[in-house]
Motif scaffolding. Structure first.
Motif, PDB file in Angstrom:
ATOM      1  N   SER A 124     -53.026   9.866  33.471  1.00 27.86           N
ATOM      2  CA  SER A 124     -52.699  11.092  33.874  1.00 27.86           C
ATOM      3  C   SER A 124     -51.667  10.977  34.997  1.00 27.86           C
ATOM      4  N   VAL A 125     -50.582  11.460  35.121  1.00 31.97           N
ATOM      5  CA  VAL A 125     -49.576  11.341  36.143  1.00 31.97           C
ATOM      6  C   VAL A 125     -49.350  12.774  36.814  1.00 31.97           C
ATOM      7  N   ILE A 126     -49.913  12.775  38.322  1.00 33.47           N
ATOM      8  CA  ILE A 126     -50.154  13.978  38.860  1.00 33.47           C
ATOM      9  C   ILE A 126     -48.964  14.052  40.015  1.00 33.47           C
ATOM     10  N   LEU A 127     -47.996  14.975  39.973  1.00 36.40           N
ATOM     11  CA  LEU A 127     -46.925  15.138  40.952  1.00 36.40           C
ATOM     12  C   LEU A 127     -47.246  15.035  42.359  1.00 36.40           C
ATOM     13  N   GLY A 128     -48.548  15.623  42.445  1.00 34.86           N
ATOM     14  CA  GLY A 128     -48.722  15.526  44.022  1.00 34.86           C
ATOM     15  C   GLY A 128     -49.313  14.177  44.251  1.00 34.86           C
ATOM     16  N   LYS A 129     -49.895  13.438  43.673  1.00 35.38           N
ATOM     17  CA  LYS A 129     -50.309  12.082  43.972  1.00 35.38           C
ATOM     18  C   LYS A 129     -48.825  11.266  44.024  1.00 35.38           C
ATOM     19  N   ILE A 130     -48.013  11.437  43.461  1.00 35.50           N
ATOM     20  CA  ILE A 130     -46.700  10.841  43.500  1.00 35.50           C
ATOM     21  C   ILE A 130     -46.033  11.145  44.793  1.00 35.50           C
ATOM     22  N   SER A 131     -46.148  12.511  45.135  1.00 30.69           N
ATOM     23  CA  SER A 131     -45.716  12.629  46.560  1.00 30.69           C
ATOM     24  C   SER A 131     -46.443  11.995  47.693  1.00 30.69           C
ATOM     25  N   ARG A 132     -47.886  11.767  47.711  1.00 31.25           N
ATOM     26  CA  ARG A 132     -48.441  11.050  48.689  1.00 31.25           C
ATOM     27  C   ARG A 132     -48.186   9.638  48.473  1.00 31.25           C
ATOM     28  N   ASP A 133     -48.188   9.102  47.478  1.00 32.85           N
ATOM     29  CA  ASP A 133     -48.239   7.650  47.320  1.00 32.85           C
ATOM     30  C   ASP A 133     -46.872   6.902  47.262  1.00 32.85           C
ATOM     31  N   LYS A 134     -45.743   7.833  46.786  1.00 31.05           N
ATOM     32  CA  LYS A 134     -44.552   7.226  46.863  1.00 31.05           C
ATOM     33  C   LYS A 134     -43.521   8.059  47.761  1.00 31.05           C
ATOM     34  N   SER A 135     -43.212   9.123  47.201  1.00 28.91           N
ATOM     35  CA  SER A 135     -42.514  10.112  47.838  1.00 28.91           C
ATOM     36  C   SER A 135     -42.142  11.280  47.290  1.00 28.91           C
TER      37      SER A 135
END
Length: 423
Positions: A124-135
């Motif tokens: 599962s790919v969560i946009l909020g998690k990408i924001s935290r972990d990457k940008s």
């Protein structure tokens, strides 16, 4: 920037939005030279062409200071002179093969979702998690890249995506890390999109607002695709996507090789260029004539074998033709040089030391950048061979042969392209 090992290339990432006011009379010629596996009769050919043209005009031209309503974009078509199979590819094992084209939007989004999950290493790919972990910017790029895969099957949708993408970049410039995008308990992907659109609508009055985008209907399919991405549906690996991929991969690979062999066989000479060279060179000459004193720039983008054809023309068939910006994308320029396949001869004994010697810069080429994806087995580095080129690595998000054509399907790619051209 990041260099993992010599000549691997910097990552093709830059999230700064560049806004340069356009002049009133610009008509910078942009010439796009397509690569292998492009045929007018293929499903989705015209839609793919329209997508490239719209993204080049809307996302690349304005930051370069060009009026998108006046910039001239040409696509010399040489596919008709490519390989022709006398028995319609019955040499492929297994008989008839189903072809995957951009026109089949269901298969297109299935491939995209499957490859995004592989890219991020998660079910599962969560946009909020990408924001935290990457940008935050990378999460926003994924929204519009997914939208392009899910809905960009008409010029109208392409225009909407390009306009909405520009608006999101203005929002990022003002809010590079909004609190709502970095919550410990992340928003659902649908909520993330709604929050982004709300933020864009709250930009100052002098900013372009998206009320006229017509977002409500066509964004529904984007949100549904992102919801699937975040909920890890079990059917992605078993829906027949992999089987379809194997079928289309074999078919595309044979035409890839066939186009290369036909080009080499029929390349021609300076005095008598072959049909493919003649078609592309004519487009270059016409673009060159379109220059004017107020705008004397020429931009050429060569994809795949299109990059090889372009370099062959600039180094052998027309070394007098001045190109201000050259971008070779997913191309084999360096590979052909290593195999001594170009018409013009290298200096005797070149290279004497393969680790140090580089081919001298072409005086007729201004800024040259070469982009490859490590998942794209048909893309190659060039910086270790030529003096006047800079390599960049870009992750298309696709796997297999999808990576080879995936560069131009993503709005984020065009943002990186114009940023690197300006750097």
């Amino acid at each position: 920037m990041e260099n993992v090992f010599p000549f691997e290339g910097e990552r093709f990432l830059d999230y700064n939005y560049v806004n340069v006011s356009a002049g009133s009379g610009e008509k910078m010629p942009i010439v796009f030279v397509h690569g292998v596996n492009n045929r007018k009769e293929d499903a989705g050919f015209n839609d793919d062409l329209a997508r490239k043209k719209e993204f080049l005009k809307t996302l690349v031209a304005p930051p370069l200071g060009l009026d998108p309503t006046k910039v001239a974009v040409s696509f010399p078509y040489w596919g008709g002179d490519g390989v022709k199979f006398l028995w319609n590819q019955v040499s492929l094992p297994g008989g008839s093969f189903e072809s995957l084209g951009l026109g089949n939007q269901t298969n297109e989004i299935d491939f995209w979702l499957s490859d995004v999950q592989k890219t991020f290493g998660a079910n599962s790919v969560i946009l909020g998690k990408i924001s935290r972990d990457k940008s935050f910017a990378e999460a926003v790029d994924l929204i519009w890249d997914t939208s392009a895969a899910a809905t960009a099957n008409s010029p109208e949708n392409i225009q909407k995506i390009a306009t909405a993408y520009q608006a999101s970049q203005r929002y990022i410039a003002k809010h590079p890390a909004p609190a709502w995008a970095l919550k410990a308990e992340p928003l659902s992907n649908k909520e993330f999109v709604d929050a982004l659109l709300k933020g864009i609508n709250e930009l100052p009055a002098d900013e372009k607002k998206p009320e006229t985008f017509g977002l409500s209907d066509w964004l529904t399919s984007t949100k549904e695709a992102l919801d699937r991405l975040g909920s890890a549906p079990a059917d992605l690996a078993t829906s027949g996507v992999l089987a379809l991929g194997r079928k289309s991969t074999h078919q595309k690979a044979s035409r890839f090789l066939g186009d290369v062999f036909v080009y080499l066989k029929n390349r021609g000479t300076v005095g008598a260029p072959g049909p493919i060279v003649s078609t592309v060179l004519r487009a270059f000459r016409e673009a060159d004539i379109a220059r004017n004193p107020d705008d004397d720039k020429l931009v050429i983008v060569g994809h795949s074998l299109g990059g090889v054809i372009t370099y062959d023309i600039l180094s052998y068939f027309a070394p007098d033709l001045k190109v201000d910006y050259l971008a070779t994308i997913g191309s084999q320029v360096g590979l052909f040089e290593e195999m001594s396949l170009y018409s013009r001869a290298l200096p005797a004994g070149m290279p004497n030391d393969a680790l140090k010697d580089r081919i001298a810069a072409n005086p007729n080429i201004g800024k040259w950048l070469n982009v490859f994806d490590t998942n794209d087995v048909f893309s190659f580095s060039a910086e270790g061979i030529y003096q006047n080129v800079k390599d960049f690595r870009y992750d298309t998000g696709y796997g297999g042969l999808g990576a080879h054509g995936g560069y131009f399907a993503r709005p984020s790619f065009y943002k990186r392209l114009q940023t690197r051209l300006l750097a």
